[in-house]
Design a protein around this motif. Sequence first.
Motif, PDB file in Angstrom:
ATOM      1  N   VAL A 150       0.796  -0.983   0.021  1.00 22.10           N
ATOM      2  CA  VAL A 150       0.269   0.209  -0.131  1.00 22.10           C
ATOM      3  C   VAL A 150       0.873   1.184   0.005  1.00 22.10           C
ATOM      4  CG1 VAL A 150      -1.332   0.685   0.902  1.00 22.10           C
ATOM      5  CG2 VAL A 150      -2.271  -1.172   0.643  1.00 22.10           C
ATOM      6  N   ILE A 151       1.124   1.079   0.609  1.00 19.29           N
ATOM      7  CA  ILE A 151       2.496   2.615   1.066  1.00 19.29           C
ATOM      8  C   ILE A 151       3.217   3.062  -0.606  1.00 19.29           C
ATOM      9  CG2 ILE A 151       4.757   2.834   1.794  1.00 19.29           C
ATOM     10  CD1 ILE A 151       4.129   1.545   4.660  1.00 19.29           C
ATOM     11  N   GLU A 152       4.018   1.608  -1.313  1.00 21.92           N
ATOM     12  CA  GLU A 152       4.850   1.061  -2.502  1.00 21.92           C
ATOM     13  C   GLU A 152       3.964   2.335  -2.987  1.00 21.92           C
ATOM     14  OE1 GLU A 152       5.406  -1.631  -5.473  1.00 21.92           O
ATOM     15  OE2 GLU A 152       7.377  -1.857  -3.244  1.00 21.92           O
ATOM     16  N   LYS A 153       2.643   2.170  -3.271  1.00 23.83           N
ATOM     17  CA  LYS A 153       1.503   2.739  -3.943  1.00 23.83           C
ATOM     18  C   LYS A 153       1.264   4.544  -4.476  1.00 23.83           C
ATOM     19  CE  LYS A 153      -0.787  -1.420  -5.237  1.00 23.83           C
ATOM     20  NZ  LYS A 153      -1.714  -2.530  -5.391  1.00 23.83           N
ATOM     21  N   ILE A 154       1.636   4.901  -2.994  1.00 23.05           N
ATOM     22  CA  ILE A 154       1.282   6.044  -2.928  1.00 23.05           C
ATOM     23  C   ILE A 154       2.052   7.404  -3.509  1.00 23.05           C
ATOM     24  CG2 ILE A 154       0.991   8.035  -1.147  1.00 23.05           C
ATOM     25  CD1 ILE A 154       0.439   5.811   1.536  1.00 23.05           C
ATOM     26  N   THR A 155       1.433   8.596  -4.255  1.00 22.44           N
ATOM     27  CA  THR A 155       2.151   9.183  -5.155  1.00 22.44           C
ATOM     28  C   THR A 155       2.223   9.638  -4.002  1.00 22.44           C
ATOM     29  OG1 THR A 155       1.187   8.930  -7.340  1.00 22.44           O
ATOM     30  CG2 THR A 155       2.162  10.189  -6.920  1.00 22.44           C
ATOM     31  N   TRP A 156       3.729  10.894  -3.423  1.00 24.98           N
ATOM     32  CA  TRP A 156       3.676  11.883  -2.406  1.00 24.98           C
ATOM     33  C   TRP A 156       3.682  13.308  -3.172  1.00 24.98           C
ATOM     34  CZ3 TRP A 156       2.950  10.361   2.314  1.00 24.98           C
ATOM     35  CH2 TRP A 156       3.114   9.336   2.834  1.00 24.98           C
ATOM     36  N   ALA A 157       3.549  14.045  -2.714  1.00 23.55           N
ATOM     37  CA  ALA A 157       3.036  15.343  -3.194  1.00 23.55           C
ATOM     38  C   ALA A 157       4.801  16.335  -3.037  1.00 23.55           C
ATOM     39  CB  ALA A 157       2.136  16.280  -3.055  1.00 23.55           C
ATOM     40  N   THR A 158       5.066  15.772  -1.276  1.00 22.61           N
ATOM     41  CA  THR A 158       6.213  16.554  -1.587  1.00 22.61           C
ATOM     42  C   THR A 158       7.154  15.479  -0.727  1.00 22.61           C
ATOM     43  OG1 THR A 158       5.440  16.829   0.939  1.00 22.61           O
ATOM     44  CG2 THR A 158       5.539  18.713  -0.907  1.00 22.61           C
ATOM     45  N   TRP A 159       8.359  15.536  -0.929  1.00 29.62           N
ATOM     46  CA  TRP A 159       9.494  14.766   0.124  1.00 29.62           C
ATOM     47  C   TRP A 159      10.707  14.991   0.799  1.00 29.62           C
ATOM     48  CZ3 TRP A 159       8.777   9.196  -0.414  1.00 29.62           C
ATOM     49  CH2 TRP A 159       9.727   8.326   0.956  1.00 29.62           C
ATOM     50  N   THR A 160      10.623  15.136   2.098  1.00 29.46           N
ATOM     51  CA  THR A 160      11.649  15.282   3.001  1.00 29.46           C
ATOM     52  C   THR A 160      12.623  14.561   3.688  1.00 29.46           C
ATOM     53  OG1 THR A 160       9.625  16.909   4.253  1.00 29.46           O
ATOM     54  CG2 THR A 160      11.107  18.390   2.462  1.00 29.46           C
ATOM     55  N   SER A 161      12.308  12.982   3.524  1.00 24.24           N
ATOM     56  CA  SER A 161      12.380  12.398   4.606  1.00 24.24           C
ATOM     57  C   SER A 161      13.708  11.710   4.521  1.00 24.24           C
ATOM     58  CB  SER A 161      11.456  11.595   4.657  1.00 24.24           C
ATOM     59  OG  SER A 161      11.695  10.464   6.046  1.00 24.24           O
ATOM     60  N   ILE A 162      14.224  11.373   5.220  1.00 23.69           N
ATOM     61  CA  ILE A 162      15.882  10.624   4.324  1.00 23.69           C
ATOM     62  C   ILE A 162      15.708   9.189   5.671  1.00 23.69           C
ATOM     63  CG2 ILE A 162      17.398  12.445   5.837  1.00 23.69           C
ATOM     64  CD1 ILE A 162      17.546  11.166   8.518  1.00 23.69           C
ATOM     65  N   LEU A 163      14.437   8.824   5.294  1.00 23.18           N
ATOM     66  CA  LEU A 163      13.718   7.145   5.201  1.00 23.18           C
ATOM     67  C   LEU A 163      13.557   6.871   4.530  1.00 23.18           C
ATOM     68  CD1 LEU A 163      13.635   7.035   9.196  1.00 23.18           C
ATOM     69  CD2 LEU A 163      15.834   7.138   7.976  1.00 23.18           C
ATOM     70  N   GLY A 164      13.466   5.605   3.905  1.00 21.26           N
ATOM     71  CA  GLY A 164      12.047   5.017   2.862  1.00 21.26           C
ATOM     72  C   GLY A 164      12.997   4.285   1.721  1.00 21.26           C
ATOM     73  N   ASP A 165      12.473   3.833   1.053  1.00 17.30           N
ATOM     74  CA  ASP A 165      13.555   2.697  -0.062  1.00 17.30           C
ATOM     75  C   ASP A 165      13.470   3.608  -0.912  1.00 17.30           C
ATOM     76  OD1 ASP A 165      12.913   0.120   1.562  1.00 17.30           O
ATOM     77  OD2 ASP A 165      10.787  -0.208   0.363  1.00 17.30           O
ATOM     78  N   GLU A 166      12.787   5.359  -0.922  1.00 16.03           N
ATOM     79  CA  GLU A 166      12.571   6.003  -2.200  1.00 16.03           C
ATOM     80  C   GLU A 166      14.111   5.947  -1.865  1.00 16.03           C
ATOM     81  OE1 GLU A 166       8.463   5.728  -1.397  1.00 16.03           O
ATOM     82  OE2 GLU A 166      10.442   6.167  -0.310  1.00 16.03           O
ATOM     83  N   VAL A 167      15.393   6.466  -1.357  1.00 16.00           N
ATOM     84  CA  VAL A 167      15.856   7.471  -0.910  1.00 16.00           C
ATOM     85  C   VAL A 167      17.116   6.466   0.474  1.00 16.00           C
ATOM     86  CG1 VAL A 167      14.933   9.159  -0.293  1.00 16.00           C
ATOM     87  CG2 VAL A 167      15.143   8.126   1.785  1.00 16.00           C
ATOM     88  N   ILE A 168      17.140   5.124  -0.168  1.00 16.60           N
ATOM     89  CA  ILE A 168      17.593   4.301   0.287  1.00 16.60           C
ATOM     90  C   ILE A 168      19.863   4.298  -0.226  1.00 16.60           C
ATOM     91  CG2 ILE A 168      17.875   2.447  -1.489  1.00 16.60           C
ATOM     92  CD1 ILE A 168      18.163   2.036   2.888  1.00 16.60           C
TER      93      ILE A 168
END
Length: 104
Positions: free
Chosen positions: A37-55
Motif C-alpha cells: 500500500v505504501i509503495e503505491k502512494i504518490t507523494w506530493a513532497t518529500w523531505t524524509s531521510i528514510l524510506g526505500d525511495e532514498v536508500i
Amino acid sequence: FMAVSRFFLSHFQVSTGAYKRQVHEVPLGKQITDPAVIEKITWATWTSILGDEVIGIWPRNADKADVNCACVTHAGLNIVTGDDFGLVKLFDFPCTEKFVSTCF
C-alpha cells in the motif's frame, strides 16, 4: 511529507527518533504498515531521510545520524541532502540503489 489524492491530503509520513518511517492516513491518523500500500502512494513532497525511495543517499558505514535532511525538487527528479560533514549532495530521485554516487 504529504500525498495528495484528487486534490485532498490523503497520507502523511513521519520519521521517528528511532529512525523508523511511519505512514498514516488522513484524517484519522491510522498507521499504514502494508509495504504494498505504501509503495503505491504518490507523494506530493518529500523531505524524509528514510524510506526505500532514498536508500541510496546513505554512504557506506554511515551512522544513522550522519544524514540530517533531504528535500526533493519541485520537478521530483532530484533529491538534495545535508550531512554531519557539512556536505550538500545531489542525487537522482528516487534513489533506490544502495551507496550510489552523487550526480556531481
